[in-house]
Design a protein around this motif. Sequence first.
Motif, PDB file in Angstrom:
ATOM      1  N   GLU A  28     -10.419  -1.189 -43.812  1.00 32.74           N
ATOM      2  CA  GLU A  28      -9.188  -0.378 -43.785  1.00 32.74           C
ATOM      3  C   GLU A  28      -9.030   0.411 -45.086  1.00 32.74           C
ATOM      4  OE1 GLU A  28      -6.658  -3.761 -43.482  1.00 32.74           O
ATOM      5  OE2 GLU A  28      -6.423  -3.565 -41.315  1.00 32.74           O
ATOM      6  N   GLU A  29     -10.068   0.379 -45.909  1.00 34.25           N
ATOM      7  CA  GLU A  29      -9.956   1.046 -47.208  1.00 34.25           C
ATOM      8  C   GLU A  29     -11.157   1.961 -47.417  1.00 34.25           C
ATOM      9  OE1 GLU A  29      -9.178  -2.044 -50.103  1.00 34.25           O
ATOM     10  OE2 GLU A  29      -7.388  -2.685 -49.037  1.00 34.25           O
ATOM     11  N   GLU A  67      -5.835   1.945 -38.489  1.00 31.75           N
ATOM     12  CA  GLU A  67      -6.029   0.492 -38.620  1.00 31.75           C
ATOM     13  C   GLU A  67      -5.939  -0.165 -37.241  1.00 31.75           C
ATOM     14  OE1 GLU A  67      -3.648   2.310 -40.166  1.00 31.75           O
ATOM     15  OE2 GLU A  67      -3.559   1.843 -42.316  1.00 31.75           O
ATOM     16  N   PHE A  88      -1.323  -5.569 -39.025  1.00 29.03           N
ATOM     17  CA  PHE A  88      -1.568  -4.633 -37.919  1.00 29.03           C
ATOM     18  C   PHE A  88      -1.818  -5.343 -36.596  1.00 29.03           C
ATOM     19  CE2 PHE A  88      -2.743  -2.114 -41.688  1.00 29.03           C
ATOM     20  CZ  PHE A  88      -1.866  -1.045 -41.497  1.00 29.03           C
ATOM     21  N   ARG A 166       8.361   2.357 -45.800  1.00 28.98           N
ATOM     22  CA  ARG A 166       7.162   2.357 -44.939  1.00 28.98           C
ATOM     23  C   ARG A 166       6.562   0.950 -44.902  1.00 28.98           C
ATOM     24  NH1 ARG A 166       1.561   0.631 -45.720  1.00 28.98           N
ATOM     25  NH2 ARG A 166       0.609   1.236 -43.782  1.00 28.98           N
ATOM     26  N   GLN A 168       3.548  -1.701 -42.521  1.00 24.69           N
ATOM     27  CA  GLN A 168       2.525  -1.797 -41.480  1.00 24.69           C
ATOM     28  C   GLN A 168       3.244  -2.093 -40.154  1.00 24.69           C
ATOM     29  OE1 GLN A 168      -0.188  -4.736 -43.108  1.00 24.69           O
ATOM     30  NE2 GLN A 168      -1.156  -3.219 -44.419  1.00 24.69           N
ATOM     31  N   TRP A 189      -1.538   3.941 -43.295  1.00 24.17           N
ATOM     32  CA  TRP A 189      -1.549   4.364 -44.712  1.00 24.17           C
ATOM     33  C   TRP A 189      -2.166   5.740 -44.865  1.00 24.17           C
ATOM     34  CZ3 TRP A 189      -5.147   5.758 -48.339  1.00 24.17           C
ATOM     35  CH2 TRP A 189      -6.462   5.343 -48.196  1.00 24.17           C
ATOM     36  N   ASN A 206       2.591  -2.505 -51.738  1.00 21.20           N
ATOM     37  CA  ASN A 206       1.134  -2.651 -51.784  1.00 21.20           C
ATOM     38  C   ASN A 206       0.727  -3.301 -53.108  1.00 21.20           C
ATOM     39  OD1 ASN A 206      -0.926  -1.951 -49.799  1.00 21.20           O
ATOM     40  ND2 ASN A 206       0.130   0.003 -49.592  1.00 21.20           N
ATOM     41  N   PHE A 210      -4.096  -0.527 -55.076  1.00 24.00           N
ATOM     42  CA  PHE A 210      -4.017   0.387 -53.942  1.00 24.00           C
ATOM     43  C   PHE A 210      -3.002   1.498 -54.225  1.00 24.00           C
ATOM     44  CE2 PHE A 210      -3.302   1.627 -49.504  1.00 24.00           C
ATOM     45  CZ  PHE A 210      -4.612   1.738 -49.097  1.00 24.00           C
ATOM     46  N   TYR A 231      -0.889  -9.701 -50.731  1.00 24.73           N
ATOM     47  CA  TYR A 231      -1.547  -8.928 -49.684  1.00 24.73           C
ATOM     48  C   TYR A 231      -2.735  -9.749 -49.202  1.00 24.73           C
ATOM     49  CZ  TYR A 231      -3.107  -5.060 -46.884  1.00 24.73           C
ATOM     50  OH  TYR A 231      -3.438  -4.275 -45.805  1.00 24.73           O
TER      51      TYR A 231
END
Length: 335
Positions: A28-29, A67, A88, A166, A168, A189, A206, A210, A231
Amino acid sequence: MLAACGGGDDEGNAAGDGETYNWKFVTEEIDGQVQYEYAEEFAKRMNEKSDGAVNIDVYEFGGLGSESDQVEQLQSGTVEMAVMSPGFTGNMVKEGQLFALHFLFPDSVETTQEILNDSEALNTDLRELYEEHSISPLSYWSEGAMQWTSSREISEPADFEGLKMRTQTSPLILESYKAYGADPQSMSWGELYTGLDQGTVEGQENPIFFIGDASFHEVQDYMTLSNHNNYVAMTTVNTDWYNGLDEEMQSMIDETVEEMQSWVFDEQTKQNEEYLEVIKNDEENPTEIIELTEEQRNAFKEKAEPVRDFYRTEVSTVDGEILDKLLEEIEAAGE
Ligand code: 6CS
């Protein structure tokens, strides 16, 4: 040399007379960020251990969709492996939303990582629930403590009133922010920088690496060192695919997954420390850093506490059993 293993592709002879294996590993990154670096290191180790028979292509975020798209790809077996955030999958694996509870894990990321390594609640009980959806979490690891960034100062719960936060997609994450009076909305994101820049959303959570690497601090005025949660990411594999591998290959994966726990702990520590300095020293985009006093943190803790009961009664499908077991494990860890 690896003997022929189930699950291999018969398409070459990279391992001398053995089979070769070509797997996809999505994260996811993006390149340089913790999840991506993890997957690259994992791929390297597997390739070395198998004398070149295992080749893993690592995909950065964006190439294969959002995601949530990536979750579906793992479930269908389009990709064999994924680093996945429980944030997610909350609409599917309800219990996994316990990671959304603020102030659940100890303040020490190191102790939290030890709990994640050893927890039966997570590594056995929660894993079984994920496996009902073809996702096998082989490990859970921290990417660091989470902090808030925002367009207005946040140092007490009332500061969240009406703030467009914001999050997930997991509903309990949104619930955690409603408990402070915020107005949360979920978003990938990939849209977050623009969302913050244009004011569609006014805050987000986050780990520091990040925030810095994705440059969220450039479009936010404040960063509150809240350490309100860890996280947590999961190394996941498609369940049928993994079960179809022979024991030798499963052991190689399991061993590598285990080795990677200390590797990723060091990696996230390094990146979080480095990016704190980057954010502090970014004179072009100054960010006011707010450190909460113990009393201020306690005010947030008080508001967050009832969300646990909400989880037990409204979210959990097993009456909060996994959460309760995890709480015992946290208590036994002694912090
Ligand atoms: O905020 C997010 O959604 C992203 N944050 C991290 C630390 N990793 C990937 C995730 O999608």
